[in-house]
Enzyme design. Structure first.
Site, PDB file in Angstrom:
ATOM      1  N   SER A  31     -31.034 -83.992 -43.746  1.00 33.22           N
ATOM      2  CA  SER A  31     -32.282 -84.752 -43.916  1.00 33.22           C
ATOM      3  C   SER A  31     -32.400 -85.234 -45.344  1.00 33.22           C
ATOM      4  O   SER A  31     -32.204 -84.467 -46.282  1.00 33.22           O
ATOM      5  CB  SER A  31     -33.522 -83.893 -43.629  1.00 33.22           C
ATOM      6  OG  SER A  31     -33.248 -82.880 -42.730  1.00 33.22           O
ATOM      7  N   HIS A  62     -32.890 -89.291 -37.914  1.00 38.69           N
ATOM      8  CA  HIS A  62     -31.442 -89.080 -37.871  1.00 38.69           C
ATOM      9  C   HIS A  62     -30.830 -90.258 -37.125  1.00 38.69           C
ATOM     10  O   HIS A  62     -31.234 -90.568 -36.010  1.00 38.69           O
ATOM     11  CB  HIS A  62     -31.085 -87.787 -37.140  1.00 38.69           C
ATOM     12  CG  HIS A  62     -31.340 -86.565 -37.951  1.00 38.69           C
ATOM     13  ND1 HIS A  62     -30.326 -85.837 -38.522  1.00 38.69           N
ATOM     14  CD2 HIS A  62     -32.480 -85.952 -38.291  1.00 38.69           C
ATOM     15  CE1 HIS A  62     -30.848 -84.825 -39.177  1.00 38.69           C
ATOM     16  NE2 HIS A  62     -32.153 -84.856 -39.058  1.00 38.69           N
ATOM     17  N   HIS A  84     -28.405 -80.421 -33.606  1.00 34.85           N
ATOM     18  CA  HIS A  84     -29.034 -79.122 -33.828  1.00 34.85           C
ATOM     19  C   HIS A  84     -29.218 -78.400 -32.500  1.00 34.85           C
ATOM     20  O   HIS A  84     -29.546 -79.029 -31.485  1.00 34.85           O
ATOM     21  CB  HIS A  84     -30.415 -79.294 -34.471  1.00 34.85           C
ATOM     22  CG  HIS A  84     -30.413 -80.050 -35.758  1.00 34.85           C
ATOM     23  ND1 HIS A  84     -30.491 -81.423 -35.808  1.00 34.85           N
ATOM     24  CD2 HIS A  84     -30.354 -79.620 -37.042  1.00 34.85           C
ATOM     25  CE1 HIS A  84     -30.469 -81.816 -37.084  1.00 34.85           C
ATOM     26  NE2 HIS A  84     -30.393 -80.742 -37.847  1.00 34.85           N
ATOM     27  N   TYR A  86     -31.714 -76.649 -31.751  1.00 40.37           N
ATOM     28  CA  TYR A  86     -33.106 -76.760 -31.308  1.00 40.37           C
ATOM     29  C   TYR A  86     -33.391 -78.039 -30.519  1.00 40.37           C
ATOM     30  O   TYR A  86     -34.404 -78.160 -29.839  1.00 40.37           O
ATOM     31  CB  TYR A  86     -34.096 -76.631 -32.480  1.00 40.37           C
ATOM     32  CG  TYR A  86     -34.002 -77.691 -33.554  1.00 40.37           C
ATOM     33  CD1 TYR A  86     -34.463 -78.987 -33.342  1.00 40.37           C
ATOM     34  CD2 TYR A  86     -33.480 -77.386 -34.798  1.00 40.37           C
ATOM     35  CE1 TYR A  86     -34.388 -79.954 -34.333  1.00 40.37           C
ATOM     36  CE2 TYR A  86     -33.395 -78.340 -35.804  1.00 40.37           C
ATOM     37  CZ  TYR A  86     -33.850 -79.622 -35.560  1.00 40.37           C
ATOM     38  OH  TYR A  86     -33.760 -80.571 -36.536  1.00 40.37           O
ATOM     39  N   GLU A  87     -32.468 -79.001 -30.611  1.00 38.82           N
ATOM     40  CA  GLU A  87     -32.650 -80.227 -29.823  1.00 38.82           C
ATOM     41  C   GLU A  87     -32.301 -79.995 -28.354  1.00 38.82           C
ATOM     42  O   GLU A  87     -32.572 -80.857 -27.519  1.00 38.82           O
ATOM     43  CB  GLU A  87     -31.735 -81.327 -30.353  1.00 38.82           C
ATOM     44  CG  GLU A  87     -32.105 -81.847 -31.717  1.00 38.82           C
ATOM     45  CD  GLU A  87     -31.052 -82.827 -32.218  1.00 38.82           C
ATOM     46  OE1 GLU A  87     -31.131 -84.017 -31.842  1.00 38.82           O
ATOM     47  OE2 GLU A  87     -30.146 -82.416 -32.958  1.00 38.82           O
ATOM     48  N   ALA A 114     -31.270 -79.609 -45.621  1.00 38.38           N
ATOM     49  CA  ALA A 114     -32.539 -79.222 -46.230  1.00 38.38           C
ATOM     50  C   ALA A 114     -32.793 -77.790 -45.791  1.00 38.38           C
ATOM     51  O   ALA A 114     -32.496 -77.429 -44.653  1.00 38.38           O
ATOM     52  CB  ALA A 114     -33.651 -80.130 -45.740  1.00 38.38           C
ATOM     53  N   MET A 212     -31.918 -74.482 -40.311  1.00 35.95           N
ATOM     54  CA  MET A 212     -31.664 -74.605 -38.870  1.00 35.95           C
ATOM     55  C   MET A 212     -30.391 -75.382 -38.543  1.00 35.95           C
ATOM     56  O   MET A 212     -30.261 -75.933 -37.445  1.00 35.95           O
ATOM     57  CB  MET A 212     -32.855 -75.315 -38.206  1.00 35.95           C
ATOM     58  CG  MET A 212     -34.210 -74.696 -38.504  1.00 35.95           C
ATOM     59  SD  MET A 212     -35.543 -75.695 -37.807  1.00 35.95           S
ATOM     60  CE  MET A 212     -36.973 -74.991 -38.651  1.00 35.95           C
ATOM     61  N   SER A 213     -29.466 -75.438 -39.487  1.00 33.18           N
ATOM     62  CA  SER A 213     -28.229 -76.194 -39.220  1.00 33.18           C
ATOM     63  C   SER A 213     -27.062 -75.528 -39.930  1.00 33.18           C
ATOM     64  O   SER A 213     -27.151 -74.356 -40.303  1.00 33.18           O
ATOM     65  CB  SER A 213     -28.397 -77.637 -39.727  1.00 33.18           C
ATOM     66  OG  SER A 213     -28.490 -77.656 -41.139  1.00 33.18           O
ATOM     67  N   ASN A 236     -38.658 -76.616 -49.776  1.00 29.69           N
ATOM     68  CA  ASN A 236     -39.967 -75.942 -49.741  1.00 29.69           C
ATOM     69  C   ASN A 236     -39.759 -74.456 -49.949  1.00 29.69           C
ATOM     70  O   ASN A 236     -38.693 -73.926 -49.635  1.00 29.69           O
ATOM     71  CB  ASN A 236     -40.626 -76.178 -48.371  1.00 29.69           C
ATOM     72  CG  ASN A 236     -39.738 -75.719 -47.223  1.00 29.69           C
ATOM     73  OD1 ASN A 236     -38.779 -76.425 -46.849  1.00 29.69           O
ATOM     74  ND2 ASN A 236     -40.014 -74.555 -46.692  1.00 29.69           N
ATOM     75  N   HIS A 248     -43.229 -80.410 -41.971  1.00 28.60           N
ATOM     76  CA  HIS A 248     -42.025 -81.238 -42.070  1.00 28.60           C
ATOM     77  C   HIS A 248     -42.187 -82.323 -43.131  1.00 28.60           C
ATOM     78  O   HIS A 248     -41.215 -82.731 -43.777  1.00 28.60           O
ATOM     79  CB  HIS A 248     -41.724 -81.852 -40.699  1.00 28.60           C
ATOM     80  CG  HIS A 248     -40.401 -82.549 -40.635  1.00 28.60           C
ATOM     81  ND1 HIS A 248     -39.213 -81.939 -41.015  1.00 28.60           N
ATOM     82  CD2 HIS A 248     -40.058 -83.803 -40.249  1.00 28.60           C
ATOM     83  CE1 HIS A 248     -38.218 -82.797 -40.875  1.00 28.60           C
ATOM     84  NE2 HIS A 248     -38.695 -83.927 -40.420  1.00 28.60           N
TER      85      HIS A 248
HETATM   86  N1  HPA Z   1     -37.079 -73.066 -42.726  1.00 26.47           N
HETATM   87  C1  HPA Z   1     -36.076 -73.494 -41.933  1.00 26.47           C
HETATM   88  N2  HPA Z   1     -35.496 -74.674 -42.050  1.00 26.47           N
HETATM   89  C2  HPA Z   1     -35.952 -75.477 -43.037  1.00 26.47           C
HETATM   90  C3  HPA Z   1     -36.987 -75.094 -43.905  1.00 26.47           C
HETATM   91  C4  HPA Z   1     -37.583 -73.818 -43.729  1.00 26.47           C
HETATM   92  O1  HPA Z   1     -38.505 -73.406 -44.463  1.00 26.47           O
HETATM   93  N3  HPA Z   1     -37.180 -76.135 -44.764  1.00 26.47           N
HETATM   94  C5  HPA Z   1     -36.288 -77.095 -44.431  1.00 26.47           C
HETATM   95  N4  HPA Z   1     -35.533 -76.705 -43.385  1.00 26.47           N
END
Ligand code: HPA
Length: 274
Positions: A31, A62, A84, A86-87, A114, A212-213, A236, A248
């Site tokens: 991302s 994406h 991913h 989660y998709e 990210a 998550m990747s 973050n 997000h």
């Molecule tokens: N957690 C999981 N995946 C993420 C985060 C997070 O805080 N920030 C960006 N991708």
């Protein structure tokens, strides 16, 4: 059709388009970094939907295409959009492109993402080179029959995150005067962000970042003998560290803020990773 047969068709399709010249590095753009692919010279673009057997990504923002061309004098292939878990893709589907790269004879894989920052001494906006990972999620992208042509059934994971590549990244960051953290990335499947208790647990287990990747791809790369490098943009502070809730939007905004230095670092690494 077997996995190997599918992989051969996918890689032959791409090789027919690119010609025989060897690609030095495959880069998975996370991302916020997707624009880097637009900077390739003599770029050839292949939509995932046109590649036989390739999954097609669904996440907004994406793009879902390979961009193949020159960057800093090296031949690179960028994935603009990754798959991913989660998709709804299986882990096997998430790593399919990595196995295609291996079939194409690519030897280096550069994963970017990210991630949430777990280490309380660091800040949102920091960049981190991945020294190792933790995945407690039960699935493995390699569950099921093992195609020996790809790699061995049981294999070592202790050098998954190449020391040579990490040293290249650190030297590149030094030359550019960009701060670069080094730490452990812990994989969570998402799509929900983690709970504060999960983040405390992650920290106790030794994680510096969560995301998550990346880890499924790294496992498949390790299996297939690709040299792998991972860099996270810590967009973050992870859940529970600050008072504010995660969203997000913050991930996207920090990605945008850091994009210029992240891109510069990726370019310098591409130039010097041998
Ligand atoms: N957690 C999981 N995946 C993420 C985060 C997070 O805080 N920030 C960006 N991708």
């Amino acid at each position: 059709m077997t996995l190997i047969e599918k992989l051969k068709e996918s890689s032959a399709f791409i090789r027919n388009r690119t010609g025989e010249e060897k690609t030095d590095i495959a880069i998975v753009l996370g991302s916020g970094l997707g624009d880097l692919a637009d900077e390739l010279e003599d770029a050839l673009i292949i939509d995932y939907k046109d590649i036989p057997h390739f999954p097609v990504s669904t996440v907004p923002g994406h793009k879902g295409r390979l961009v193949i061309g020159e960057l800093e004098g090296r031949r690179v292939l960028c994935m603009q959009g990754r798959f991913h878990f989660y998709e709804g893709w299986s882990m096997q589907e998430c790593v399919y492109p990595v196995q295609v790269f291996r079939m194409m004879g690519i030897e280096k894989l550069f994963l970017t993402n990210a991630a949430g920052c777990v280490n309380t001494l660091w800040s949102a906006g920091d960049l981190m080179v991945i020294s190792d990972h933790i995945k407690l999620a039960l699935e493995s992208p390699l569950r099921g029959s093992n195609p020996d042509e790809l790699g061995p059934r049981f294999f070592d994971m202790s050098s998954t995150w190449s020391e040579n590549a990490r040293n290249t990244a650190k030297a590149a960051a030094d030359r550019l005067g960009i701060g670069l953290r080094e730490g452990v990335y812990m994989y969570f499947t998402g799509p929900q962000f983690e709970t504060p208790a999960e983040i405390r647990a992650a920290r106790i287990l030794g994680a510096d970042a969560v995301g998550m990747s990346t880890v499924p791809e790294a496992i498949a790369a390790s299996h297939a003998g690709l040299e792998t490098l991972g860099i996270s943009c810590l967009t973050n502070m992870a859940a529970g560290i600050l008072k504010q809730k995660l969203n997000h939007q913050e991930v996207l905004e920090t990605g945008e803020r850091v994009k210029a230095s992240f891109s510069a670092l990726v370019r310098e690494i591409v130039r010097t990773w041998k």
